[in-house]
Motif scaffolding. Structure first.
Motif, PDB file in Angstrom:
ATOM      1  N   ASP A  26       5.668   3.700  18.253  1.00  0.00           N
ATOM      2  CA  ASP A  26       6.856   3.059  17.686  1.00  0.00           C
ATOM      3  C   ASP A  26       7.216   3.732  16.370  1.00  0.00           C
ATOM      4  O   ASP A  26       6.340   4.047  15.565  1.00  0.00           O
ATOM      5  N   THR A  27       8.494   3.903  16.146  1.00  0.00           N
ATOM      6  CA  THR A  27       8.928   4.525  14.891  1.00  0.00           C
ATOM      7  C   THR A  27       9.824   3.576  14.113  1.00  0.00           C
ATOM      8  O   THR A  27      10.421   2.666  14.684  1.00  0.00           O
ATOM      9  N   PRO A  28       9.940   3.841  12.817  1.00  0.00           N
ATOM     10  CA  PRO A  28      11.017   3.181  12.071  1.00  0.00           C
ATOM     11  C   PRO A  28      12.373   3.726  12.556  1.00  0.00           C
ATOM     12  O   PRO A  28      12.420   4.678  13.345  1.00  0.00           O
ATOM     13  N   ILE A  29      13.439   3.143  12.083  1.00  0.00           N
ATOM     14  CA  ILE A  29      14.787   3.608  12.469  1.00  0.00           C
ATOM     15  C   ILE A  29      15.077   4.864  11.661  1.00  0.00           C
ATOM     16  O   ILE A  29      15.692   4.819  10.601  1.00  0.00           O
ATOM     17  N   HIS A  66      -7.243  11.626   5.197  1.00  0.00           N
ATOM     18  CA  HIS A  66      -5.984  11.527   5.943  1.00  0.00           C
ATOM     19  C   HIS A  66      -4.896  10.860   5.106  1.00  0.00           C
ATOM     20  O   HIS A  66      -4.136  10.036   5.602  1.00  0.00           O
ATOM     21  N   LEU A  67      -4.866  11.227   3.843  1.00  0.00           N
ATOM     22  CA  LEU A  67      -3.844  10.673   2.975  1.00  0.00           C
ATOM     23  C   LEU A  67      -2.878  11.781   2.569  1.00  0.00           C
ATOM     24  O   LEU A  67      -3.290  12.819   2.062  1.00  0.00           O
ATOM     25  N   PRO A  68      -1.597  11.548   2.806  1.00  0.00           N
ATOM     26  CA  PRO A  68      -0.612  12.555   2.392  1.00  0.00           C
ATOM     27  C   PRO A  68      -0.361  12.476   0.892  1.00  0.00           C
ATOM     28  O   PRO A  68      -0.589  11.431   0.278  1.00  0.00           O
ATOM     29  N   SER A  69       0.089  13.561   0.313  1.00  0.00           N
ATOM     30  CA  SER A  69       0.478  13.480  -1.097  1.00  0.00           C
ATOM     31  C   SER A  69       1.679  14.359  -1.387  1.00  0.00           C
ATOM     32  O   SER A  69       2.087  15.187  -0.579  1.00  0.00           O
ATOM     33  N   VAL A 120       5.021   9.774   7.044  1.00  0.00           N
ATOM     34  CA  VAL A 120       3.684  10.345   6.811  1.00  0.00           C
ATOM     35  C   VAL A 120       2.789   9.370   6.073  1.00  0.00           C
ATOM     36  O   VAL A 120       1.567   9.353   6.273  1.00  0.00           O
ATOM     37  N   SER A 121       3.402   8.545   5.214  1.00  0.00           N
ATOM     38  CA  SER A 121       2.588   7.584   4.487  1.00  0.00           C
ATOM     39  C   SER A 121       2.180   6.429   5.401  1.00  0.00           C
ATOM     40  O   SER A 121       1.026   6.001   5.417  1.00  0.00           O
ATOM     41  N   LEU A 122       3.134   5.978   6.195  1.00  0.00           N
ATOM     42  CA  LEU A 122       2.882   4.890   7.151  1.00  0.00           C
ATOM     43  C   LEU A 122       1.776   5.277   8.134  1.00  0.00           C
ATOM     44  O   LEU A 122       0.906   4.477   8.465  1.00  0.00           O
ATOM     45  N   TRP A 123       1.815   6.487   8.593  1.00  0.00           N
ATOM     46  CA  TRP A 123       0.887   6.930   9.643  1.00  0.00           C
ATOM     47  C   TRP A 123      -0.305   7.712   9.097  1.00  0.00           C
ATOM     48  O   TRP A 123      -1.086   8.258   9.862  1.00  0.00           O
ATOM     49  N   LYS A 124      -0.390   7.828   7.784  1.00  0.00           N
ATOM     50  CA  LYS A 124      -1.516   8.525   7.151  1.00  0.00           C
ATOM     51  C   LYS A 124      -1.756   9.908   7.766  1.00  0.00           C
ATOM     52  O   LYS A 124      -2.834  10.198   8.313  1.00  0.00           O
ATOM     53  N   LEU A 125      -0.753  10.724   7.688  1.00  0.00           N
ATOM     54  CA  LEU A 125      -0.847  12.065   8.266  1.00  0.00           C
ATOM     55  C   LEU A 125      -1.426  13.041   7.244  1.00  0.00           C
ATOM     56  O   LEU A 125      -1.169  12.925   6.041  1.00  0.00           O
TER      57      LEU A 125
END
Lengths: 352, 324
Positions: free
Chosen positions: B55-58, A245-248, A177-182
């Protein structure tokens, strides 16, 4: 509005706590009382074996559901773990289908297939009650993913118990969720005990809100015995999710007065500890505060309580009188109807 | 008709369905930038963008669970496992959430989603990477299990699976990706739940699926050279499997041999054997036999692995026993 330094981006809540109107204050109080009365009625029904299986009560934690869900919009999604009665009620599911589900009846919000731990209510965007600890946190991320994919501007609120933070899937999910800003808010309801194991015996790296730091997630701690504090902190987080769009990750300190479930003899903590926490009862404290503010009169408080008692009594009678689902109905739920391909044969294997 | 590989057939199926329905998206490890660990998703990122080829992480558990949430919300995820053996990291999501959420919600939600990827042994990558877990998932009452053997069905079944409103577990043969075959042009769907007769014969019926179908056909050709005609049925869908097609054949041949790569104990062939003996007992002239993967973890050693997998020799031995 975002703070000048983007490294500490903190969005301002749309509705600051100070602007909680008297009407909202009354509704927060009313909701907590309704949940308390509902749970007391559930406990009675469980004791006389009208409710079976597991039954995890929300008594003591009412301010969390009431405060957190009060800032959501209808388009938002809510998902939680198995201590879900209070969450369903706070989301707007009426007491009747909730109680009927605890009784396993056809009229229950999950038509008797889920039970206490698996309340669902699609009409209110309540995506369940989930009983495998931590498992639903990944599902929650998917709700937020879909909200973003469809540009709905809706957000997802995922509640979890503090015991869930030690499940691997939760760490994987925070990363995603942090990587993808969900647009999602994870709210840890920290009631100190994962079943009978206290936080201090289960979790390193306290406070638990730190679990978000490794993934650069905004974190906040709230007092779960103070409904307005919960509301304010969740409002901030929801706003951050909706507008940026920032998760917390929120850690909300609360306490359950009853055992982990109705079957719990409560041998891992002292009666004194429980009594001490009851002095900070969220309903009691809020009633006093509202009286001091002259928002709540004694008469109104009594009226709210009587209505709540009548409501849960009505829900109980409804549940008792409702029919049981039958096996054919259960089989009918296995598969969704196909509308883009030909029907698929669905035999019942080894069906003697 | 065009001659394309099994891999290309799968690729076309996804591309066509993503073209047709904006709610379809592909998610998994290395599906986008890398173009797929087995190149099944080649070109999809360029065509549909990073929003729909993700693409996803593992993190199999998290991305499988994420796909569940997206499906509950109304999207139609295709989840690629780089290898079905890796799906066990997400077993809770697959069994508890994919398998139960619609039911436990009293039917309020649908899970229109496909989990797909290569499975099976034969490539000498050891026990942890060679599973054929069709039967494990077929044991979950709400799951549909598909295992195509030919490019045509790979495409037609994947298209059907993507359009299904129910979760489909789609097993691709790792050894089949390079297999070429005629595939109809245009929007051709293979129905889920229908078997195909690959080879007609009157002496015995061989039921198989996935890669094992090809092994069964090879064995049938050897039998034919010796004057025995085996009817080979490719299941295509493992669950629900096409009992009627099997019954039609067994009423003709009175002998049934089941060939599956699953390990023997409670592999799907056991269910078929049970159903056939129960409903067609009077039609059988011999006990039903099964040739399965041997009851061993997959050995790395190539000679041993060839013995562990269903092979022509073991099928011929079983056929001789049936016809004796």
């Amino acid at each position: 509005m975002v703070a000048d330094d983007p490294a500490v981006a903190v969005a301002e809540p749309k509705v600051p706590a100070s602007s909680v109107t008297p009407e909202i204050q009354i509704e927060l109080y009313r909701l907590m009382v309704r949940i308390r009365r509902f749970e007391e009625k559930s406990a009675q029904a469980f004791m006389r074996a009208a409710i079976k299986g597991f039954c995890h009560l929300y008594i003591g934690q009412e301010a969390v559901a009431a405060g957190a869900l009060s800032v959501l919009e209808p388009r938002d999604a809510v998902i939680t773990a198995y201590r879900d009665h209070g969450i369903a009620l706070a989301r707007g599911t009426p007491a009747r289908p909730c109680m009927a589900e605890l009784f396993g009846k056809q009229t229950g919000c999950s038509h008797g297939m889920g039970g206490s731990m698996h309340l669902f209510d699609r009409a209110h965007q309540f995506y369940g009650g989930h009983a495998i600890v931590g498992s639903h946190t990944a599902v929650a991320a998917g709700l937020a993913f879909a909200q973003q994919y469809e540009n709905t501007e809706g957000v997802t609120l995922c509640l979890l118990g503090e015991g869930a933070v030690n499940q691997g899937v939760f760490a994987e999910t925070l990363n995603l969720v942090s990587l993808w800003k969900l647009p999602i808010v994870f709210l840890i309801e920290n009631n100190d005990y994962a079943m009978g194991t206290s936080v201090s015996r289960s979790s390193a790296g306290l406070p638990l809100v730190n679990r978000g730091s490794a993934f650069d997630m905004a974190g906040r701690v709230a007092n779960g015995m103070d409904v307005e504090d919960v509301r304010a902190k969740v409002a901030e987080a929801i706003n951050l999710a909706r507008t940026e769009h920032l998760p917390s990750l929120l850690e909300v300190h609360t306490y359950r007065y009853r055992g982990h479930s109705m079957s719990d003899p409560d041998t891992y903590r002292t009666k004194e500890e429980i009594e001490e926490h009851k002095k900070g009862d969220p309903i009691l404290l809020y009633r006093r505060r509202l009286e001091e503010r002259h928002v709540l009169s004694d008469t109104l408080a009594k009226e709210i309580d009587e209505k709540a008692r009548a409501e849960v009594q009505d829900a109980l009678s409804f549940a008792e009188q409702s029919p049981e689902p039958d096996l054919d109905f259960a089989f009918s739920l296995r598969f969704s109807v196909e509308d883009q391909i030909d029907p698929i044969p669905r035999p019942r294997y080894s069906d003697l | 008709m065009a001659k394309i590989t099994y891999r290309q057939a799968l690729n076309q199926a996804m591309a066509e369905e993503m073209d047709r329905d904006p709610s379809v998206f592909l998610i998994g490890e290395e599906v986008a930038e890398y173009q797929g660990a087995f190149k099944v998703s080649q070109g999809l990122l360029q065509r549909f963008g990073a929003k729909r080829v993700v693409d996803t992480p593992i993190s199999e558990a998290a991305f499988s669970g994420l796909a569940v949430g997206a499906a509950l919300y109304g999207l139609r995820p295709i989840v690629e496992f780089m290898n079905w053996s890796f799906s066990f990291v997400a077993f809770d999501q697959l069994v508890n959430n994919v398998g139960s959420l619609r039911f436990m919600s009293g039917g309020q939600f649908s899970l229109p989603m496909v989990f797909r990827g290569p499975s099976g042994g034969g490539t000498q990558i050891g026990a942890t990477h060679s599973h054929c877990p069709e039967s494990w998932f077929a044991g979950v009452p709400t799951l549909t299990v598909v295992s195509p053997a030919f490019p045509e069905d790979a495409k037609g079944l994947l298209k059907s699976s993507i359009r299904s409103n129910n979760p489909v577990f789609f097993f691709e043969g790792e050894r089949l990706y390079g297999l070429e075959g005629e595939v109809p042009d245009g929007d051709s769907l293979t129905p889920i739940g229908e078997a195909r007769v690959c080879r007609e014969g009157g002496d015995l019926t061989i039921v198989s699926g996935g890669y094992s179908t090809h092994t069964a056909i090879s064995a049938a050709e050897t039998l034919s050279a010796n004057g025995t005609e085996a009817e080979v049925i490719d299941l295509r869908t493992i669950k629900p499997y096409d009992f009627d097609r099997i019954a039609q054949s067994v009423r003709k041949t009175n002998r049934l041999l089941i060939v599956e790569e699953n390990k023997p104990f409670a592999g799907w062939g056991a269910q078929i054997a049970y159903d056939v003996q129960r409903r067609l007992f009077d039609w059988l002239d011999a006990p039903i036999l099964r040739v399965t993967g041997l009851d061993l973890p997959q050995p790395y050693n190539g000679k041993l692995e060839a013995q562990v997998l269903p092979n022509v020799e073991r099928i011929l031995a079983a056929a001789r026993q049936l016809l004796a």
